[in-house]
Design a protein around this motif. Structure first.
Motif: not given
Length: 118
Positions: A21-33, A49-51, A68-71, A97-101
């Motif tokens: 699963c890939t997140a895209s768009g206006s992303i400032s930071s990502i917390r848990d996935m 879940i992975i922090a 589970i793993s993340r890049d 959990e994604i922060r845009e602004r």
């Protein structure tokens, strides 16, 4: 912001599948996935879940079988599923959990079907 999931499909019991699963768009930071699943007639449940720092948590039913793993550089989360059982059959959803602004909010992917035949 979008979460695009891939992978899934039909596999025999004991087999393996890999979900990404890939997140895209206006992303400032990502917390848990994480990954959730929902079987017919059942509530959606947490699978893993992975922090951001890499700490993980698994449902008891998948512990030692799923990884589970993340890049963080690619905003991607992956679920490696081994020793699959028929009871793993469900629609799997990625979550982040994604922060845009300013504030973090939860986003969901579109869901991908995993079917394990006995």
């Amino acid at each position: 912001v979008q979460l695009q999931a891939s992978g899934g499909g039909l596999v025999q019991a004991g087999g393996s599948l890999r979900l990404s699963c890939t997140a895209s768009g206006s992303i400032s930071s990502i917390r848990d996935m994480g990954w959730y699943r929902q079987a017919p007639g059942k509530q959606r449940e947490l699978v893993a879940i992975i922090a951001y720092g890499g700490s993980t948590n698994y449902a008891d039913s998948v512990n030692s079988r799923f990884t589970i793993s993340r890049d963080n550089a690619k905003n991607t989360v992956t679920l490696q599923m081994n020793s699959l059982k028929p009871e793993d059959t469900a629609v799997y959803f990625c979550n982040a959990e994604i922060r845009e602004r300013v504030l973090f909010r939860a986003y969901w992917g579109q869901g991908t079907q995993v079917t394990v035949s006995s």
